[in-house]
Design a protein around this motif. Sequence first.
Motif, PDB file in Angstrom:
ATOM      1  N   GLN A  28       0.827  -1.206   0.000  1.00 40.85           N
ATOM      2  CA  GLN A  28       0.000   0.000   0.000  1.00 40.85           C
ATOM      3  C   GLN A  28       0.865   1.261   0.000  1.00 40.85           C
ATOM      4  OE1 GLN A  28      -2.493  -0.569   3.420  1.00 40.85           O
ATOM      5  NE2 GLN A  28      -4.055  -1.746   2.276  1.00 40.85           N
ATOM      6  N   LYS A  43       2.302   1.684  -3.460  1.00 41.20           N
ATOM      7  CA  LYS A  43       1.237   2.154  -4.353  1.00 41.20           C
ATOM      8  C   LYS A  43       1.033   3.656  -4.197  1.00 41.20           C
ATOM      9  CE  LYS A  43      -3.765   1.806  -4.953  1.00 41.20           C
ATOM     10  NZ  LYS A  43      -5.012   1.205  -4.444  1.00 41.20           N
ATOM     11  N   GLN A  44       0.954   4.125  -2.946  1.00 44.02           N
ATOM     12  CA  GLN A  44       0.724   5.550  -2.720  1.00 44.02           C
ATOM     13  C   GLN A  44       1.904   6.389  -3.216  1.00 44.02           C
ATOM     14  OE1 GLN A  44      -2.200   6.655  -1.547  1.00 44.02           O
ATOM     15  NE2 GLN A  44      -1.462   8.725  -2.040  1.00 44.02           N
ATOM     16  N   GLN A  45       3.149   5.896  -2.972  1.00 43.76           N
ATOM     17  CA  GLN A  45       4.340   6.608  -3.427  1.00 43.76           C
ATOM     18  C   GLN A  45       4.387   6.678  -4.945  1.00 43.76           C
ATOM     19  OE1 GLN A  45       7.940   4.876  -1.969  1.00 43.76           O
ATOM     20  NE2 GLN A  45       9.268   6.445  -2.832  1.00 43.76           N
ATOM     21  N   ASP A  81       1.796   9.138  -6.187  1.00 50.70           N
ATOM     22  CA  ASP A  81       2.229  10.526  -5.954  1.00 50.70           C
ATOM     23  C   ASP A  81       3.293  10.954  -6.951  1.00 50.70           C
ATOM     24  OD1 ASP A  81       0.474  10.596  -3.856  1.00 50.70           O
ATOM     25  OD2 ASP A  81       1.991  10.217  -2.306  1.00 50.70           O
TER      26      ASP A  81
END
Length: 355
Positions: A278, A281-283, A286
Amino acid sequence: MAESKENREEVLTCPICVQTFRKPVTLPCQHSFCRECIAVYADKSKPGQTDEVTCSTGSEGVHQLISCPVCRTPTSLGREGVAGLPPNFHLAEIVERFSSAVKVEDDIPYCSLCGEDNQAKAVKFCTDCCLLYCKDCLASFHPIMGAMKRHRLISSQEYLSLETSQRQTSGRDEQSTQQASCPRHGEPFCLYCVRCRLVICVGCVIDHPEHAVRDIPSAAENAKPAVLNKTSELEKVLQETKESLSGVTRLYNKIQETQELHTQEVERAYCAALEALQAWKQQSLDGIKTRYSQWSVECSAILQHFQLHSQEMERMVQASKDLLASLDVEFLQVSQTCTISTIGSAASAPVKYFN
């Protein structure tokens, strides 16, 4: 059914004592009486009522003459008196059957549900409910459908037989606690036949000729060592079995504990991997958003520049077309201020953005 029973009782009743026949005898007029009742009746008859007859041997005798208590037909009792009257075996058999039937009918228990004021004879017994039912209570409180569908119902006679067998079984259990005895001779078992391996009484010795016979205490004492040895072997096997059972139990518990530990490790690893995935995925999202936002801004600026340059070129093309369509004098005058080189430099200006 009640009338039938009353009629049978009337037919099987002695006319003298008005009770059920006891050892019935029959007079020549075919009327039957209890042997005892007709004897008492004959004793009470007038002594002068006699009958003189001649026997087949030629001898004469005086026999008592009585009148039938029912039809008043004169009857000679003969030399043996009342003892010589023929017994009515058929009637005696009927009386015995009727008495047995009445006894069975009288023994039928009462319904378990009826009130004491109006208690009826039971017709069925439920082995599951352990209750006796009369006809009405059976229809009202024990339906053949629903939860009681599989209950077993037996007749009252079967219930009495069941009760009798239970009592007999109880009696046998009580007898078993007492000293065992030979069913054939009624003597207590006191000897043991070594060859036949049987306990016997004194009366049974004749059935075991030339067999080795010992008294029961010594025979039992002689047989006990083998049983003790076998018991010791069984106890040893039992101890080994218990030890094996204990080992298998420990192994089973260890397997359960190890399974729980491995399950917890997999759960923890899965949660950690899920958190890392997760975060990645967020990195990644972004980073993509940042890069493409910057590229979008730059591309938008270039697009705006080209739109302005295109509009400028459209004005210059239109001016050039208007110049070509003008008169020669005007063309020559205007061409002095707008040269071909200026138009070419303006047309090549946007190329720098794609180098």
